[in-house]
Design a protein around this motif. Structure first.
Motif, PDB file in Angstrom:
ATOM      1  N   UNK A  16     121.453  16.540  78.119  1.00  0.00           N
ATOM      2  CA  UNK A  16     120.460  16.339  79.160  1.00  0.00           C
ATOM      3  C   UNK A  16     119.230  15.610  78.661  1.00  0.00           C
ATOM      4  N   UNK A  17     119.116  15.469  77.340  1.00  0.00           N
ATOM      5  CA  UNK A  17     117.905  14.849  76.796  1.00  0.00           C
ATOM      6  C   UNK A  17     117.766  13.433  77.331  1.00  0.00           C
ATOM      7  N   UNK A  18     116.554  13.068  77.785  1.00  0.00           N
ATOM      8  CA  UNK A  18     116.393  11.697  78.266  1.00  0.00           C
ATOM      9  C   UNK A  18     116.603  10.704  77.136  1.00  0.00           C
ATOM     10  N   UNK A  19     117.207   9.592  77.431  1.00  0.00           N
ATOM     11  CA  UNK A  19     117.344   8.549  76.425  1.00  0.00           C
ATOM     12  C   UNK A  19     116.701   7.287  76.960  1.00  0.00           C
ATOM     13  N   UNK A  20     116.527   6.342  76.073  1.00  0.00           N
ATOM     14  CA  UNK A  20     115.853   5.096  76.426  1.00  0.00           C
ATOM     15  C   UNK A  20     116.514   4.450  77.636  1.00  0.00           C
ATOM     16  N   UNK A  21     115.725   3.953  78.523  1.00  0.00           N
ATOM     17  CA  UNK A  21     116.290   3.362  79.722  1.00  0.00           C
ATOM     18  C   UNK A  21     116.245   1.831  79.661  1.00  0.00           C
ATOM     19  N   UNK A  22     117.177   1.214  80.328  1.00  0.00           N
ATOM     20  CA  UNK A  22     117.211  -0.245  80.401  1.00  0.00           C
ATOM     21  C   UNK A  22     117.071  -0.689  81.851  1.00  0.00           C
ATOM     22  N   UNK A 143     130.271  11.392  71.248  1.00  0.00           N
ATOM     23  CA  UNK A 143     130.009   9.962  71.437  1.00  0.00           C
ATOM     24  C   UNK A 143     128.673   9.709  72.114  1.00  0.00           C
ATOM     25  N   UNK A 144     128.161  10.721  72.829  1.00  0.00           N
ATOM     26  CA  UNK A 144     126.911  10.494  73.560  1.00  0.00           C
ATOM     27  C   UNK A 144     125.759  11.332  73.004  1.00  0.00           C
ATOM     28  N   UNK A 145     125.975  11.959  71.853  1.00  0.00           N
ATOM     29  CA  UNK A 145     124.863  12.715  71.269  1.00  0.00           C
ATOM     30  C   UNK A 145     124.476  12.178  69.890  1.00  0.00           C
ATOM     31  N   UNK A 146     125.457  11.706  69.115  1.00  0.00           N
ATOM     32  CA  UNK A 146     125.107  11.185  67.787  1.00  0.00           C
ATOM     33  C   UNK A 146     124.537   9.778  67.953  1.00  0.00           C
ATOM     34  N   UNK A 147     123.388   9.550  67.339  1.00  0.00           N
ATOM     35  CA  UNK A 147     122.611   8.339  67.603  1.00  0.00           C
ATOM     36  C   UNK A 147     123.416   7.039  67.443  1.00  0.00           C
ATOM     37  N   UNK A 148     124.144   6.918  66.311  1.00  0.00           N
ATOM     38  CA  UNK A 148     124.815   5.626  66.088  1.00  0.00           C
ATOM     39  C   UNK A 148     125.981   5.442  67.056  1.00  0.00           C
ATOM     40  N   UNK A 151     124.541   4.350  70.515  1.00  0.00           N
ATOM     41  CA  UNK A 151     124.213   2.918  70.561  1.00  0.00           C
ATOM     42  C   UNK A 151     125.489   2.099  70.702  1.00  0.00           C
ATOM     43  N   UNK A 152     126.537   2.565  70.032  1.00  0.00           N
ATOM     44  CA  UNK A 152     127.816   1.860  70.076  1.00  0.00           C
ATOM     45  C   UNK A 152     128.409   1.881  71.491  1.00  0.00           C
ATOM     46  N   UNK A 153     128.404   3.075  72.110  1.00  0.00           N
ATOM     47  CA  UNK A 153     128.958   3.201  73.465  1.00  0.00           C
ATOM     48  C   UNK A 153     128.141   2.353  74.434  1.00  0.00           C
ATOM     49  N   UNK A 154     126.822   2.427  74.295  1.00  0.00           N
ATOM     50  CA  UNK A 154     125.958   1.663  75.184  1.00  0.00           C
ATOM     51  C   UNK A 154     126.251   0.166  75.060  1.00  0.00           C
ATOM     52  N   UNK A 155     126.343  -0.314  73.816  1.00  0.00           N
ATOM     53  CA  UNK A 155     126.592  -1.752  73.592  1.00  0.00           C
ATOM     54  C   UNK A 155     127.951  -2.157  74.161  1.00  0.00           C
ATOM     55  N   UNK A 195     123.077   5.134  79.794  1.00  0.00           N
ATOM     56  CA  UNK A 195     123.523   4.229  78.732  1.00  0.00           C
ATOM     57  C   UNK A 195     123.546   2.766  79.167  1.00  0.00           C
ATOM     58  N   UNK A 196     123.829   2.540  80.441  1.00  0.00           N
ATOM     59  CA  UNK A 196     123.883   1.139  80.881  1.00  0.00           C
ATOM     60  C   UNK A 196     122.614   0.723  81.625  1.00  0.00           C
TER      61      UNK A 196
END
Ligand SMILES: Nc1ncnc2c1ncn2[C@@H]1O[C@H](COP(=O)(O)OP(=O)(O)O)[C@@H](O)[C@H]1O
Ligand SMILES: N[C@@H](CCC(=O)OP(=O)(O)O)C(=O)O
Length: 302
Positions: A16-22, A143-148, A151-155, A195-196
């Motif tokens: 649930x933690x907010x992540x950077x938005x695009x 896949x959606x909690x570990x930082x690297x 970023x990979x899933x988002x990319x 993520x997107x």
């Protein structure tokens, strides 16, 4: 998972933690939009009850074609669309003749493995009618909690959108276990939207939106049309899912709403039972809109 557990988000609290938005700048500048046309990027989540004819266990092809027609129309006007689809377990259990109410972990995984192939084929075939290419992404919570990995899933997802494909996302239920899974796809959909950098997340369900109480249990309920803040009063309205193939009910949709709003993404809960459910939203069919606060994270272009 129990009602309180779902409400608190345990054991999936970290999702649930907010992540950077695009989120796109153009969308952020609009005053509380109420049309899908206002979004540059949209995530659409489809529940098991919509994709599957619960009695016969077959994929509802005519309905799925109408959804694909709607999405093709959005793509045609230049909007990016990602789909988060449930249904693998429900489809697979029919294929494997697993009709008991509760599946063992291993049977659920087997059902998911069988059902996911059929689900992917159905999406591939229906979007092919519009010459649109489908890309499948199956995720585990890690896949959606570990930082690297995040970023990979988002990319990967953004690259697929840039190729003008339709990403179809689901949990990788064939290898996740109940203790370490999203549990329901509402939170996965909110995560995907983050993520997107979706401007709008649409949860298509078997109800018209959030009611003041579960409409299947109470006759004197009213549809809540606008929510600006998921307050404890709003949370009190939400109940779980009815027995069947779905998971989470309205409780998990409000968790998803909190996640989406924290990232500046508008969320809609809408009735997906009839054909052309996205056109219906654009035509003003009553549903529930959750609006992020104007102070939600600063948007930037990708
Ligand atoms: N306040 C509420 N408003 C609307 N639906 C509610 C509410 N509380 C509980 N529900 C239940 O939530 C269900 C929708 O969630 P769910 O079955 O998980 O759908 P999906 O498969 O689309 O994710 C409804 O069918 C309804 O029974
Ligand atoms: N990932 C699971 C779906 C679980 C789920 O959340 O279902 P639903 O409540 O119908 O959206 C599957 O594909 O069967």
């Amino acid at each position: 998972m129990g009602r309180e557990e779902l409400r608190r988000g345990t054991p999936v609290k970290e999702f649930e933690a907010p992540i950077r938005t695009y989120r796109s700048d153009a969308y952020a500048l609009l005053p509380t939009p109420r049309r899908l046309a206002s979004a540059r990027r949209i995530t659409v989540k489809i529940g098991s009850a919509l994709i599957l004819d619960q009695a016969g266990g077959a994929i509802r092809e005519e309905w799925l074609d109408s959804l694909a027609d709607d999405i093709a129309r959005l793509r045609g006007r230049g909007q990016d669309v990602a789909v988060v689809s449930s249904g693998a377990v429900a489809i697979g259990r029919h294929a494997l003749d697993l009709h008991q109410n509760t599946l063992s972990k291993t049977d659920r995984q087997a059902a998911a493995a069988v059902g996911q192939v059929q689900l992917a084929r159905a999406y591939t075939e229906t979007f092919a009618r519009h010459r649109l290419t489908v890309a499948q992404i199956l995720l585990t919570p890690d896949d959606t909690t570990e930082r690297h990995r995040l970023a990979n899933v988002s990319a990967t997802l953004i690259n697929l959108l840039n190729f003008q494909t339709i990403p179809v996302v689901n949990e990788n239920d064939a290898i996740t276990s109940c203790g370490a899974s999203f549990g329901d796809n509402d939170r996965l959909a909110a995560r995907t939207a983050q993520l997107i950098g979706s401007d709008i997340l649409v949860l298509l369900s078997n109800v018209a939106g959030l009611y003041s109480a579960d409409p299947y249990e109470s006759s004197s309920t009213v549809l809540i049309r606008e929510v600006h803040n998921v307050t404890p009063e709003i949370e009190q309205m939400a109940g779980g899912a009815r027995p069947g193939y779905s998971a989470g009910g309205m409780i998990s949709k409000l968790v998803a709403a909190r996640m989406a709003l924290a990232s500046g993404c508008t969320m809609i809960i809408a009735d997906g039972r009839d054909t052309h459910p996205l056109s219906a939203i654009d035509a003003g069919k009553p549903c529930t809109w959750f609006h992020p606060s104007p102070a939600a994270p600063i948007a930037r272009k990708t």
